[in-house]
Design an enzyme around this catalytic site. Sequence first.
Site, PDB file in Angstrom:
ATOM      1  N   PRO A  21       0.792  -1.225   0.000  1.00 51.28           N
ATOM      2  CA  PRO A  21       0.000   0.000   0.000  1.00 51.28           C
ATOM      3  C   PRO A  21       0.827   1.279   0.000  1.00 51.28           C
ATOM      4  CG  PRO A  21      -0.153  -1.126   2.109  1.00 51.28           C
ATOM      5  CD  PRO A  21       0.511  -2.076   1.162  1.00 51.28           C
ATOM      6  N   ASN A  22       0.350   2.198  -0.792  1.00 50.44           N
ATOM      7  CA  ASN A  22       0.873   3.569  -0.906  1.00 50.44           C
ATOM      8  C   ASN A  22       2.188   3.675  -1.664  1.00 50.44           C
ATOM      9  OD1 ASN A  22      -1.258   4.955   0.557  1.00 50.44           O
ATOM     10  ND2 ASN A  22      -0.482   3.867   2.364  1.00 50.44           N
ATOM     11  N   ARG A  81       5.985  12.533  -2.544  1.00 46.72           N
ATOM     12  CA  ARG A  81       6.214  13.187  -1.252  1.00 46.72           C
ATOM     13  C   ARG A  81       7.161  12.337  -0.399  1.00 46.72           C
ATOM     14  NH1 ARG A  81       0.068  12.011   0.773  1.00 46.72           N
ATOM     15  NH2 ARG A  81      -0.621  12.997  -1.134  1.00 46.72           N
ATOM     16  N   TYR A 101      11.952   8.274   1.475  1.00 45.66           N
ATOM     17  CA  TYR A 101      11.826   7.218   0.464  1.00 45.66           C
ATOM     18  C   TYR A 101      12.595   7.486  -0.824  1.00 45.66           C
ATOM     19  CZ  TYR A 101       8.081   5.694   3.556  1.00 45.66           C
ATOM     20  OH  TYR A 101       7.373   5.278   4.647  1.00 45.66           O
ATOM     21  N   ASN A 117       7.976  -5.870  -0.931  1.00 46.76           N
ATOM     22  CA  ASN A 117       7.884  -4.712  -0.051  1.00 46.76           C
ATOM     23  C   ASN A 117       6.412  -4.578   0.292  1.00 46.76           C
ATOM     24  OD1 ASN A 117       7.810  -2.325   1.325  1.00 46.76           O
ATOM     25  ND2 ASN A 117       9.005  -1.150  -0.163  1.00 46.76           N
ATOM     26  N   ALA A 170       3.165  -0.881   4.768  1.00 48.62           N
ATOM     27  CA  ALA A 170       2.710  -0.903   6.164  1.00 48.62           C
ATOM     28  C   ALA A 170       2.149  -2.263   6.575  1.00 48.62           C
ATOM     29  CB  ALA A 170       1.672   0.198   6.384  1.00 48.62           C
ATOM     30  N   HIS A 185       3.996  -4.531   9.080  1.00 50.79           N
ATOM     31  CA  HIS A 185       3.919  -4.384  10.532  1.00 50.79           C
ATOM     32  C   HIS A 185       2.571  -4.816  11.109  1.00 50.79           C
ATOM     33  CE1 HIS A 185       7.388  -2.067   9.427  1.00 50.79           C
ATOM     34  NE2 HIS A 185       6.648  -1.177   8.796  1.00 50.79           N
ATOM     35  N   GLU A 187      12.502  -9.965   1.699  1.00 54.79           N
ATOM     36  CA  GLU A 187      11.743  -8.797   2.180  1.00 54.79           C
ATOM     37  C   GLU A 187      12.554  -7.543   1.869  1.00 54.79           C
ATOM     38  OE1 GLU A 187      10.677  -9.064   6.332  1.00 54.79           O
ATOM     39  OE2 GLU A 187      10.231  -6.907   6.444  1.00 54.79           O
ATOM     40  N   HIS A 199      12.743  -3.144   1.889  1.00 57.45           N
ATOM     41  CA  HIS A 199      12.217  -1.826   2.275  1.00 57.45           C
ATOM     42  C   HIS A 199      13.142  -0.749   1.738  1.00 57.45           C
ATOM     43  CE1 HIS A 199       9.284  -3.654   4.869  1.00 57.45           C
ATOM     44  NE2 HIS A 199      10.245  -4.438   5.333  1.00 57.45           N
ATOM     45  N   SER A 239      13.299   2.340   3.112  1.00 52.80           N
ATOM     46  CA  SER A 239      13.870   3.027   4.278  1.00 52.80           C
ATOM     47  C   SER A 239      14.454   2.009   5.243  1.00 52.80           C
ATOM     48  CB  SER A 239      12.782   3.857   4.970  1.00 52.80           C
ATOM     49  OG  SER A 239      11.743   3.014   5.460  1.00 52.80           O
ATOM     50  N   ARG A 291      13.547   4.167  12.343  1.00 54.26           N
ATOM     51  CA  ARG A 291      12.291   4.917  12.324  1.00 54.26           C
ATOM     52  C   ARG A 291      11.463   4.598  13.586  1.00 54.26           C
ATOM     53  NH1 ARG A 291       9.528   4.520   6.680  1.00 54.26           N
ATOM     54  NH2 ARG A 291       8.446   6.306   7.588  1.00 54.26           N
ATOM     55  N   ARG A 295       7.633   0.348  13.510  1.00 55.19           N
ATOM     56  CA  ARG A 295       8.147  -0.178  12.235  1.00 55.19           C
ATOM     57  C   ARG A 295       9.285  -1.188  12.448  1.00 55.19           C
ATOM     58  NH1 ARG A 295       5.797   3.305   8.290  1.00 55.19           N
ATOM     59  NH2 ARG A 295       5.422   5.361   9.179  1.00 55.19           N
TER      60      ARG A 295
HETATM   61  O1  CA2 Z   1      10.606   1.651   3.647  1.00 53.76           O
HETATM   62  C1  CA2 Z   1       9.740   0.976   3.091  1.00 53.76           C
HETATM   63  O2  CA2 Z   1       9.890   0.520   1.953  1.00 53.76           O
HETATM   64  C2  CA2 Z   1       8.389   0.756   3.774  1.00 53.76           C
HETATM   65  O3  CA2 Z   1       7.947  -0.558   3.466  1.00 53.76           O
HETATM   66  C3  CA2 Z   1       7.451   1.796   3.182  1.00 53.76           C
HETATM   67  C4  CA2 Z   1       6.076   1.814   3.865  1.00 53.76           C
HETATM   68  C5  CA2 Z   1       6.221   1.885   5.372  1.00 53.76           C
HETATM   69  O4  CA2 Z   1       4.932   1.767   5.983  1.00 53.76           O
HETATM   70  C6  CA2 Z   1       7.126   0.805   5.923  1.00 53.76           C
HETATM   71  O5  CA2 Z   1       7.252   0.993   7.327  1.00 53.76           O
HETATM   72  C7  CA2 Z   1       8.495   0.879   5.280  1.00 53.76           C
HETATM   73  C8  CA2 Z   1       5.269   3.034   3.403  1.00 53.76           C
HETATM   74  C9  CA2 Z   1       5.115   3.173   1.921  1.00 53.76           C
HETATM   75  C10 CA2 Z   1       4.445   4.485   1.618  1.00 53.76           C
HETATM   76  O6  CA2 Z   1       5.223   5.154   0.657  1.00 53.76           O
HETATM   77  C11 CA2 Z   1       4.929   6.456   0.365  1.00 53.76           C
HETATM   78  C12 CA2 Z   1       5.813   7.091  -0.462  1.00 53.76           C
HETATM   79  C13 CA2 Z   1       5.610   8.394  -0.808  1.00 53.76           C
HETATM   80  C14 CA2 Z   1       4.509   9.082  -0.332  1.00 53.76           C
HETATM   81  C15 CA2 Z   1       3.626   8.443   0.496  1.00 53.76           C
HETATM   82  C16 CA2 Z   1       3.823   7.121   0.838  1.00 53.76           C
END
Ligand code: CA2
Length: 149
Positions: A15-16, A23, A28, A79, A82, A85, A103, A105, A107, A112, A116
């Site tokens: 997701p996302n 942003r 990221y 990846n 969220a 978690h 797996e 990521h 970040s 963080r 996370r």
């Molecule tokens: O670091 C990663 O790849 C994560 O999987 C990214 C997830 C986060 O919930 C994990 O803790 C770590 C979030 C992805 C959302 O990405 C966005 C990127 C730009 C703008 C908004 C969201």
Amino acid sequence: MTNVSEKNILVLNGPNLNMLGTREPEIYGSETLFDIEKNMAAHAGTLGYSIDFRQSNSESELIGWIQEAGNNAQAILLNAGAFTHTSVAILDALQTVDIPVIEVHLSNIFRREEFRHHSYISPAANGVICGFGGNSYILALDAAHAILS
Ligand code: CA2
């Protein structure tokens, strides 16, 4: 599945991640998901793989793709965003497939927020790569290749 070949790597994004590049570049990076897909496809080609690169905001859709992967892919790079978690259901799905799982990521989740730091998915993964931005995916591909070689 699209893009199936003898040596196919399934790359799943949760997701996302479709919002990448729009942003939070300080967390990221500034690459879009499409940039990452293009870079991966190029690197995969040099290793003799095709990639099947997908994104979904739906836990159910991700689980369906994981279940199908056992028949269609040599490895999964995941990846889960969220869902990493929160999702015992994705863990259970990963435990039904008998191919390597890496797996991934963007970040460094350990630098963080504390929520996370825990991944439900890691117990089903051969390994975890995090903290290298879009390059995490390339490193994960190299890791999958090392396992498969
Ligand atoms: O670091 C990663 O790849 C994560 O999987 C990214 C997830 C986060 O919930 C994990 O803790 C770590 C979030 C992805 C959302 O990405 C966005 C990127 C730009 C703008 C908004 C969201």
